[in-house]
Design a protein around this motif. Structure first.
Motif, PDB file in Angstrom:
ATOM      1  N   CYS A 257       0.831  -1.210   0.000  1.00  0.00           N
ATOM      2  CA  CYS A 257       0.000   0.000   0.000  1.00  0.00           C
ATOM      3  C   CYS A 257       0.865   1.259   0.000  1.00  0.00           C
ATOM      4  CB  CYS A 257      -0.899  -0.016   1.237  1.00  0.00           C
ATOM      5  SG  CYS A 257      -1.889   1.471   1.426  1.00  0.00           S
ATOM      6  N   LEU A 258       0.507   2.215  -0.852  1.00  0.00           N
ATOM      7  CA  LEU A 258       1.246   3.476  -0.972  1.00  0.00           C
ATOM      8  C   LEU A 258       0.675   4.562  -0.064  1.00  0.00           C
ATOM      9  CD1 LEU A 258       1.322   3.519  -4.880  1.00  0.00           C
ATOM     10  CD2 LEU A 258       3.065   2.590  -3.345  1.00  0.00           C
ATOM     11  N   ALA A 259      -0.404   4.259   0.649  1.00  0.00           N
ATOM     12  CA  ALA A 259      -1.110   5.265   1.465  1.00  0.00           C
ATOM     13  C   ALA A 259      -1.488   6.485   0.638  1.00  0.00           C
ATOM     14  CB  ALA A 259      -0.282   5.660   2.688  1.00  0.00           C
ATOM     15  N   CYS A 260      -1.839   6.242  -0.631  1.00  0.00           N
ATOM     16  CA  CYS A 260      -2.150   7.360  -1.535  1.00  0.00           C
ATOM     17  C   CYS A 260      -3.548   7.927  -1.297  1.00  0.00           C
ATOM     18  CB  CYS A 260      -2.025   6.907  -2.983  1.00  0.00           C
ATOM     19  SG  CYS A 260      -3.246   5.647  -3.451  1.00  0.00           S
ATOM     20  N   GLY A 261      -4.440   7.119  -0.708  1.00  0.00           N
ATOM     21  CA  GLY A 261      -5.796   7.597  -0.455  1.00  0.00           C
ATOM     22  C   GLY A 261      -6.729   7.512  -1.654  1.00  0.00           C
ATOM     23  N   ASN A 262      -6.284   6.939  -2.779  1.00  0.00           N
ATOM     24  CA  ASN A 262      -7.184   6.795  -3.942  1.00  0.00           C
ATOM     25  C   ASN A 262      -8.466   6.062  -3.559  1.00  0.00           C
ATOM     26  OD1 ASN A 262      -5.621   8.020  -5.850  1.00  0.00           O
ATOM     27  ND2 ASN A 262      -5.625   6.279  -7.266  1.00  0.00           N
ATOM     28  N   CYS A 263      -8.303   4.999  -2.748  1.00  0.00           N
ATOM     29  CA  CYS A 263      -9.470   4.167  -2.418  1.00  0.00           C
ATOM     30  C   CYS A 263     -10.514   4.966  -1.657  1.00  0.00           C
ATOM     31  CB  CYS A 263      -9.031   2.931  -1.633  1.00  0.00           C
ATOM     32  SG  CYS A 263      -7.934   3.296  -0.254  1.00  0.00           S
ATOM     33  N   PHE A 296      -5.903   7.283   5.305  1.00  0.00           N
ATOM     34  CA  PHE A 296      -4.547   6.894   4.911  1.00  0.00           C
ATOM     35  C   PHE A 296      -3.550   8.031   5.115  1.00  0.00           C
ATOM     36  CE2 PHE A 296      -6.972   3.596   2.921  1.00  0.00           C
ATOM     37  CZ  PHE A 296      -6.166   2.482   3.084  1.00  0.00           C
ATOM     38  N   TYR A 316      -4.311   1.149   6.972  1.00  0.00           N
ATOM     39  CA  TYR A 316      -5.093   0.220   6.144  1.00  0.00           C
ATOM     40  C   TYR A 316      -6.087  -0.548   7.023  1.00  0.00           C
ATOM     41  CZ  TYR A 316      -6.640  -3.036   2.712  1.00  0.00           C
ATOM     42  OH  TYR A 316      -7.460  -3.740   1.883  1.00  0.00           O
ATOM     43  N   CYS A 346      -7.070   1.418  -7.224  1.00  0.00           N
ATOM     44  CA  CYS A 346      -5.874   1.273  -6.397  1.00  0.00           C
ATOM     45  C   CYS A 346      -4.676   1.075  -7.315  1.00  0.00           C
ATOM     46  CB  CYS A 346      -6.005   0.073  -5.455  1.00  0.00           C
ATOM     47  SG  CYS A 346      -4.466  -0.244  -4.563  1.00  0.00           S
ATOM     48  N   PRO A 347      -3.679   1.945  -7.250  1.00  0.00           N
ATOM     49  CA  PRO A 347      -2.562   1.848  -8.204  1.00  0.00           C
ATOM     50  C   PRO A 347      -1.730   0.591  -8.053  1.00  0.00           C
ATOM     51  CG  PRO A 347      -2.122   3.539  -6.553  1.00  0.00           C
ATOM     52  CD  PRO A 347      -3.538   3.101  -6.353  1.00  0.00           C
ATOM     53  N   VAL A 348      -1.837  -0.105  -6.910  1.00  0.00           N
ATOM     54  CA  VAL A 348      -1.044  -1.324  -6.740  1.00  0.00           C
ATOM     55  C   VAL A 348      -1.944  -2.560  -6.627  1.00  0.00           C
ATOM     56  CG1 VAL A 348       0.964  -0.157  -5.769  1.00  0.00           C
ATOM     57  CG2 VAL A 348      -0.856  -0.928  -4.244  1.00  0.00           C
ATOM     58  N   ILE A 350      -4.486  -3.505  -4.848  1.00  0.00           N
ATOM     59  CA  ILE A 350      -4.975  -4.100  -3.590  1.00  0.00           C
ATOM     60  C   ILE A 350      -6.481  -4.281  -3.735  1.00  0.00           C
ATOM     61  CG2 ILE A 350      -5.328  -3.657  -1.125  1.00  0.00           C
ATOM     62  CD1 ILE A 350      -2.530  -2.336  -1.148  1.00  0.00           C
TER      63      ILE A 350
HETATM   64  S1  SF4 Z   1      -5.614   3.041  -3.185  1.00  0.00           S
HETATM   65 FE1  SF4 Z   1      -4.394   1.195  -2.742  1.00  0.00          FE
HETATM   66  S2  SF4 Z   1      -2.310   1.987  -2.427  1.00  0.00           S
HETATM   67 FE2  SF4 Z   1      -3.684   3.766  -2.260  1.00  0.00          FE
HETATM   68  S3  SF4 Z   1      -4.164   3.908  -0.048  1.00  0.00           S
HETATM   69 FE3  SF4 Z   1      -5.786   2.655  -0.963  1.00  0.00          FE
HETATM   70  S4  SF4 Z   1      -5.096   0.519  -0.682  1.00  0.00           S
HETATM   71 FE4  SF4 Z   1      -3.278   1.852  -0.385  1.00  0.00          FE
END
Ligand code: SF4
Ligand code: SF4
Length: 370
Positions: A257-263, A296, A316, A346-348, A350
């Protein structure tokens, strides 16, 4: 509810009737390679033939040979940014010779008619209504805009690979919360009203009685959309996440997780915000600005001199346990409506469903995410 039939060639009359009733029509449009809700000047601007291919960490639009306007399922946002704006000035203060003078900012709602919202969007709206309007401290900006909405919902005739609204009980059929509801067929739309306002709009359209064959076809499309979906654990199972706070899988997710907050940004039920006080350089005026925030963000858990969720695994865990488990105690249901947006954006890659399953597994799973 009885269903009528509106021919494809008459869809513009629905748009026209809404405009004549004083609404600005907001509908799905192809923008920036995604389906986004935006002002809709004419039904020609609908995403005819477009549908999305969504998967964990992936969202692509694809143009098909079909001539349907609602063959897609979701875009990155539904109603949320229209009611709970990403940035909202709450009040202003002037630094005058007589002292500080505070001025409230008045809401400026518009009469908006949304076309194309889905069952999951309406379920999310119901949750946000509970949060922003129930109780003695309603959000006046949210409430003012909410009271001006008219909703033309659409039942989903297919599901994206990220959808799981059947598991949450929120789709693919929209069951309540709409003024009008459409089922899209090849040659037109089954239409039913869900309110007096919707019935008044419908009464102005050149409708025919729906045939049994058309109703059967619409029901078959809904059933097909349901069958295409993945399965999320039940609410009762998800409630057990509160007993998995020490599961090693939190750390495995945190390493990706990048803690980007997209989700949290794309989630139609997330409602966290922060406030910033912004002054001008001469210290004459200040604004109090509310902005979307995310669990996040490290600062979101800053309390009296301490960040209480310092590591990504804590954040998370906060997101997932609140959304799927403790939300049930707070609002009487899970905070997830199965739209799949957090999975696709989610860019990775998850995947909420996969992570919930892994966390609920008796034996911690092998890390199969590389
Ligand atoms: S979108 Fe994915 S990478 Fe970004 S905070 Fe949410 S779970 Fe983490
Ligand atoms: S948690 Fe994910 S799937 Fe559930 S409502 Fe939010 S964005 Fe949609």
């Amino acid at each position: 509810m009885t269903r009528s039939f509106l021919a494809s060639g008459d869809l513009h009359l629905l748009h026209q009737t809404l405009v004549q009733a004083g609404f600005e029509v907001i509908g799905p449009r192809v923008k920036d390679d995604a389906i986004l809700f935006a002002p809709l000047n004419h039904v020609d601007e609908l995403p005819w033939g477009w549908q999305e291919q969504a998967d964990a960490g992936s969202y692509r639009l694809q143009h098909t040979a079909g001539r349907r306007a609602f063959a897609w399922n979701t875009g990155p946002q539904g109603l949320k940014p229209w009611l709970f704006q990403p940035e909202q000035v709450l009040w202003r203060a002037d630094n005058t010779e007589e002292g500080l003078c505070f001025r409230a900012v008045a809401p400026k709602p518009k009469r908006l008619a949304f076309i194309g919202l889905r069952g999951c969007d309406l379920a999310a709206l119901n949750i946000q209504d509970q949060h922003f309007m129930a109780g003695p401290y309603a959000d006046r900006f949210y409430r003012a805009q909410r009271e001006q909405l008219l909703i033309v919902a659409v039942n989903c005739a297919r599901s994206a690979d990220t959808c799981f609204c059947v598991s949450t009980g929120d789709g693919p059929e929209a069951r309540s919360g709409f003024d009008l509801l459409l089922d899209e067929l090849d040659d037109g739309y089954l239409l039913q009203s869900g309110s007096d306002r919707g019935a008044a709009i419908a009464a102005q359209l050149p409708l025919k009685k729906a045939t049994g064959k058309q109703v059967t076809e619409a029901n078959a499309l809904l059933a097909g959309a349901s069958r295409q979906q993945r399965i999320m654990p039940s609410e009762a199972e998800l409630a057990q996440l509160v007993d998995r706070l020490d599961h090693p899988h939190w750390q495995q997710v945190a390493e990706r997780c990048l803690a980007c907050g997209n989700c949290t940004s794309v989630c139609p039920t997330c409602f966290c915000s922060k406030q910033d006080t912004e002054g001008d350089i001469r210290n004459r005026q200040a604004e109090q600005v509310q902005r979307w925030d995310s669990c996040f963000s490290e600062q979101h858990s800053y309390i009296t001199g301490k960040v209480v969720r310092p590591e990504i695994r804590h954040r998370y865990r906060q997101w997932l346990v609140h959304k799927l488990a403790t939300w049930q105690q707070q609002f009487g249901r899970s905070g997830c409506v199965g739209c799949g947006r957090c999975i696709a954006w989610c860019p990775v890659a998850i995947d909420l469903v996969e992570e919930a399953r892994a966390l609920l597994a008796d034996k911690p799973p092998e890390d199969d995410h590389g």
